[in-house]
Design a protein around this motif. Structure first.
Motif, PDB file in Angstrom:
ATOM      1  N   GLY A 224      35.096  46.248  55.000  1.00 44.06           N
ATOM      2  CA  GLY A 224      36.348  46.831  55.476  1.00 44.06           C
ATOM      3  C   GLY A 224      37.510  46.602  54.533  1.00 44.06           C
ATOM      4  N   THR A 225      38.578  47.348  54.766  1.00 40.42           N
ATOM      5  CA  THR A 225      39.813  47.198  53.995  1.00 40.42           C
ATOM      6  C   THR A 225      40.757  46.265  54.738  1.00 40.42           C
ATOM      7  OG1 THR A 225      41.026  48.985  55.078  1.00 40.42           O
ATOM      8  CG2 THR A 225      39.532  49.595  53.264  1.00 40.42           C
ATOM      9  N   PRO A 226      41.813  45.804  54.073  1.00 36.50           N
ATOM     10  CA  PRO A 226      42.779  44.954  54.769  1.00 36.50           C
ATOM     11  C   PRO A 226      43.400  45.623  55.995  1.00 36.50           C
ATOM     12  CG  PRO A 226      43.084  44.758  52.419  1.00 36.50           C
ATOM     13  CD  PRO A 226      42.096  45.864  52.619  1.00 36.50           C
ATOM     14  N   ALA A 256      47.020  35.702  40.942  1.00 34.67           N
ATOM     15  CA  ALA A 256      47.180  37.112  40.582  1.00 34.67           C
ATOM     16  C   ALA A 256      45.920  37.905  40.904  1.00 34.67           C
ATOM     17  CB  ALA A 256      47.525  37.236  39.100  1.00 34.67           C
ATOM     18  N   ILE A 257      44.748  37.303  40.712  1.00 32.87           N
ATOM     19  CA  ILE A 257      43.494  37.982  41.055  1.00 32.87           C
ATOM     20  C   ILE A 257      43.434  38.251  42.556  1.00 32.87           C
ATOM     21  CG2 ILE A 257      41.000  37.625  41.255  1.00 32.87           C
ATOM     22  CD1 ILE A 257      41.126  36.251  38.504  1.00 32.87           C
ATOM     23  N   LEU A 258      43.794  37.260  43.355  1.00 33.75           N
ATOM     24  CA  LEU A 258      43.800  37.453  44.806  1.00 33.75           C
ATOM     25  C   LEU A 258      44.770  38.556  45.192  1.00 33.75           C
ATOM     26  CD1 LEU A 258      42.984  36.639  47.666  1.00 33.75           C
ATOM     27  CD2 LEU A 258      44.698  34.812  47.568  1.00 33.75           C
ATOM     28  N   ALA A 259      45.971  38.537  44.626  1.00 38.24           N
ATOM     29  CA  ALA A 259      46.964  39.562  44.944  1.00 38.24           C
ATOM     30  C   ALA A 259      46.479  40.942  44.522  1.00 38.24           C
ATOM     31  CB  ALA A 259      48.286  39.234  44.261  1.00 38.24           C
ATOM     32  N   THR A 260      45.902  41.040  43.321  1.00 40.69           N
ATOM     33  CA  THR A 260      45.411  42.322  42.813  1.00 40.69           C
ATOM     34  C   THR A 260      44.314  42.873  43.703  1.00 40.69           C
ATOM     35  OG1 THR A 260      45.937  41.666  40.546  1.00 40.69           O
ATOM     36  CG2 THR A 260      44.381  43.473  40.824  1.00 40.69           C
ATOM     37  N   ALA A 261      43.395  42.010  44.110  1.00 37.65           N
ATOM     38  CA  ALA A 261      42.280  42.454  44.939  1.00 37.65           C
ATOM     39  C   ALA A 261      42.746  42.938  46.307  1.00 37.65           C
ATOM     40  CB  ALA A 261      41.265  41.320  45.093  1.00 37.65           C
ATOM     41  N   GLU A 263      45.902  43.786  47.295  1.00 35.49           N
ATOM     42  CA  GLU A 263      46.786  44.944  47.193  1.00 35.49           C
ATOM     43  C   GLU A 263      46.000  46.200  46.825  1.00 35.49           C
ATOM     44  OE1 GLU A 263      49.773  43.850  44.352  1.00 35.49           O
ATOM     45  OE2 GLU A 263      50.310  42.030  45.465  1.00 35.49           O
ATOM     46  N   GLY A 264      45.078  46.057  45.879  1.00 35.99           N
ATOM     47  CA  GLY A 264      44.317  47.210  45.435  1.00 35.99           C
ATOM     48  C   GLY A 264      43.383  47.763  46.483  1.00 35.99           C
ATOM     49  N   THR A 271      45.924  54.088  42.059  1.00 34.05           N
ATOM     50  CA  THR A 271      47.031  53.150  42.285  1.00 34.05           C
ATOM     51  C   THR A 271      46.557  51.711  42.105  1.00 34.05           C
ATOM     52  OG1 THR A 271      48.029  54.706  43.837  1.00 34.05           O
ATOM     53  CG2 THR A 271      48.822  52.438  43.903  1.00 34.05           C
ATOM     54  N   ALA A 272      45.335  51.437  42.577  1.00 32.29           N
ATOM     55  CA  ALA A 272      44.781  50.090  42.427  1.00 32.29           C
ATOM     56  C   ALA A 272      44.662  49.713  40.953  1.00 32.29           C
ATOM     57  CB  ALA A 272      43.421  49.996  43.112  1.00 32.29           C
TER      58      ALA A 272
END
Length: 725
Positions: A224-226, A256-261, A263-264, A271-272
């Motif tokens: 699933g997505t967030p 930053a990896i957690l945020a990127t994953a 958010e993306g 956009t991701a």
């Protein structure tokens, strides 16, 4: 611009793209690659109607090495627009590749790390060759970066948010092909190049119109997505788990990896990819990535490449090693030598004692067999290379001796006197001592020019560093042979000059002394441990002291005191004596130390520690606690440079990270001084503040800023001294 990709179209309509940069031994994701890939995609799209499919492979021994780390290490904020443009071009072309409308197969013929795996992820099918030493993964987090050519975006869509983060992105794990298959990063593993290319063509024939999962109308992100209720409920645990994994340290790359994953995962793919680029550029232009690239790419390459090996010295390779002592260190040394293909003879006081080395190797090999890392026949071959003995005759023919007996100078000299007449006349004579001066040990040896220190770290099979110690009479041939032996058994060898404690043991002693001194001041033990972890140390200093053993710490200090070599009594010394002499708490091996232990497992900090404070206690700010430990080691490393114990900053940086756990984000103990806010002058000013508050041991060298400004440059800055334009 150099053409780095060969384009070959066969009669079957299959185009083979061969990655082959003529100017480099390995392919990297540099500007030449970007230009070549754009040209290739232009041609593929123009010829699409005549194409059956595409195979992407490499002419190099490795598939693709990743990004150009030398260029990355020089990136500044002013470079951000150009970096964004380059990343945009690379991502655009990989997107063009996966939406070509023809099947694209990655034939991964060797290691594919970082950018190499990201190229493969943009292919519809991935076949990995089970080549010796081949590894696949996205290790950017270990360099203070994140995968920036689509690696975060595609692994999250392929594996799901949780699996991508925990299996691939946050660990930086380098997987064997079989492990990459199990993780879902590749689709097949084959044994030969011919099979790899045959299977690629067969897959193309069977899948004429493939699409990436995320480009299909029915695509659903695994787990699933967030925005989905189930994953949304779990999201708050992700930052908490990351903080726990980092032990409280604030490191920008994992965050930053957690945020990127996350958010993306909430936006469309294009956009991701943009989100990924922005986070990567922030990291690339920051100091911590430069520190880590400087250490793990520039410095490590220099050390392993032989920068400290005497140039032009022709030294005979070691073929048969005598290991004296079958304790923990001796057994570990015997194992790594045998694993590297060397014949090994282990000698101890009895056959039973010597046999422990073979038993130790057997257990390690059995574990490796269970995990599929070695076959049973190969494991048995390693074990067969280890001979154990209580006598001397079996040592005949050994052309290297590595002594690993108890830290007693008389005992060490005695065992060398026994074996030297038996081994070859030119055998390398090495002591594994961690603190005893090599020059003194060599004084009673018949061939002091062949005598050298080879300080291994425990556990030997896991710790990568080897500290080679050169005595006053050690010859260049002995140094060259020791260095070559270290590389043969897979170690990273730094070379230092003689002195009590050498570099690593001496400097880590300052770390432990400072932490134990804080206890004496009345700082709570939990605060000491937490400050170290938040500073980025892998282990708290009190836990480390227990592992080393307070008994050994006391013995080494008393030897230093007896030698009268500038010894200075510290409050930490009295506290250690009280722990041992009054409370009988020697450390983990004794089941009681700074921590309590049950069945060998560490429990809580001992409740009696607060009663050992010699001062009433004072409130020490957390930043001071952290920097007192960091500065204690950095300042003593500077003294090691001044005294000639350290030969180079490079050895200091690598030795501090790989040998004694200096925080990796700093790039090493001397680079920490160079990169401190305000540079060496800023470091000196802060050291003076700490000296005023906590003692003269923090007083910096008077000419520190000038010396480092004029001295050897930080290699992560392309040969320019810090502060140079």
């Amino acid at each position: 611009m150099t053409d780095t990709i060969r384009y070959d179209r066969g009669a079957d309509g299959i185009v083979t793209l061969t990655l082959d940069d003529p100017d480099q031994s390995a392919n990297t994701m540099n500007r030449a690659y970007a230009a070549s890939m754009t040209a290739v995609l232009d041609r593929l799209e123009a010829e699409r109607d005549d194409l059956t499919g595409v195979i992407v492979t490499s002419a190099k021994q490795t598939f693709f090495a990743g990004g150009d780390l030398d260029e990355m290490g020089r990136a500044t904020r002013a470079d951000a627009p150009a970096l964004a443009e380059l990343l945009g071009t690379i991502k655009r072309d990989l997107r063009r590749l996966e939406t070509l409308g023809r099947p694209v197969v990655a034939a991964i013929n060797g290691a594919a790390l970082g950018g190499g795996l990201e190229i493969a992820l943009a292919c519809h099918h991935r076949i990995a060759l089970d080549a010796p030493g081949s590894r696949l993964g996205l290790p950017e987090v270990t360099l203070g970066l994140l995968p920036g050519a689509g690696g975060v975006t595609r692994t999250v869509r392929m594996l799901g948010l949780a699996a991508a983060l925990t299996t691939v992105l946050l660990t930086g794990r380098r997987m064997r092909p079989a492990d990459a298959l199990a993780a879902g990063l590749v689709d097949e593993v084959v044994a030969t190049d011919e099979e790899m290319l045959t299977r690629a063509r067969e897959w193309i024939a069977a899948n004429p119109r493939p699409a990436q999962p995320w480009d299909r109308p029915d695509y659903r992100m695994p787990g699933g997505t967030p925005a989905s209720r189930g994953l949304a409920a779990q999201l708050p645990a992700y930052p908490a788990n990351l903080r726990k994994q980092l032990k409280g340290a604030r490191l920008p790359a994992p965050e930053a990896i957690l945020a990127t994953a996350v958010e993306g995962a909430q936006v469309d793919l294009e956009t991701a990819l943009t989100v990924e680029t922005r986070h990567l550029i922030t990291l690339l232009t920051g100091q911590i990535a430069k520190n880590m690239i400087g250490a793990f790419h520039v410095d490590l390459r220099a050390v392993n490449g032989g920068a400290a090996r005497p140039s032009g010295v022709d030294a005979a390779p070691v073929r048969k090693v005598a290991v004296l002592g079958a304790g923990m260190m001796g057994a570990g040394i015997a194992y790594v030598c045998a694993k590297a293909g060397l014949e090994v003879v282990v000698r101890d006081v009895s056959e039973e004692a010597a046999g422990r080395a073979r038993d130790h190797a057997g257990k390690l090999l059995a574990k490796a067999v269970r995990r599929g890392r070695i076959g049973e026949a190969d494991a048995q071959a390693v074990l067969d290379r280890i001979t154990t003995t209580a006598g001397l005759d079996a040592l005949a023919g050994c052309d290297a001796v590595i002594e690993a007996v108890f830290e007693d100078p008389a005992l060490k000299q005695a065992v060398f006197a026994e074996v030297t007449p038996v081994v070859t006349a030119d055998a390398l004579l090495a002591s594994n001592t961690s603190t005893l001066p090599i020059t003194g040990l060599a004084a009673q040896v018949a061939r002091p020019a062949d005598f050298i220190g080879m300080h291994f770290f425990s556990p030997v099979d896991k710790m990568p560093l080897l500290e080679i110690v050169v005595g006053e009479q050690t010859g260049d041939v002995a140094l060259a042979r020791a260095f070559d032996l270290g590389r043969r058994i897979g170690k990273t060898p730094i070379v230092v000059n003689d002195g009590r404690g050498f570099f690593t043991s001496r400097v880590i002693g300052r770390f432990i002394d400072e932490a134990v001194g804080m206890l004496a001041e009345g700082v709570p033990a939990a605060s000491v441990e937490q400050a170290a972890l938040q500073a980025g140390y892998p282990t708290g200093p009190l836990a480390l002291a227990d592992e080393v053993s307070l008994t050994l710490i006391q013995r080494i200090r008393r030897q230093f005191e007896a030698a009268g070599e500038g010894f200075v009594a510290l409050p930490s010394h009295r506290l250690v004596d009280t722990m041992l002499d009054t409370h009988e708490r020697p450390g983990r091996t004794g089941g009681r130390g700074f921590y309590d232990y049950a069945d060998g497992s560490r429990g809580r900090l001992w409740s009696g520690l607060a009663d050992l404070a010699t001062d009433a206690g004072r409130a020490v700010p957390l930043p001071d606690l952290k920097e007192r430990m960091l500065f204690a080691e950095a300042l003593d490393a500077l003294r090691c440079l001044d005294e000639g114990v350290l030969r180079t900053e490079t050895d200091a940086n690598i030795g501090s990270i790989l040998g004694i756990g200096f925080p990796a984000w700093t790039g090493g103990v001397i680079r920490y001084v160079r990169q401190y806010a305000g540079g060496p002058a800023g470091f000196a000013a802060r050291a003076a503040e700490l000296a005023a508050r906590y003692g003269d041991r923090f007083t910096p060298p008077a000419d520190l800023a000038e010396r480092l400004a004029a001295g050897s440059p930080d290699p992560a800055r392309d040969g320019r001294p810090v502060g140079a334009a």
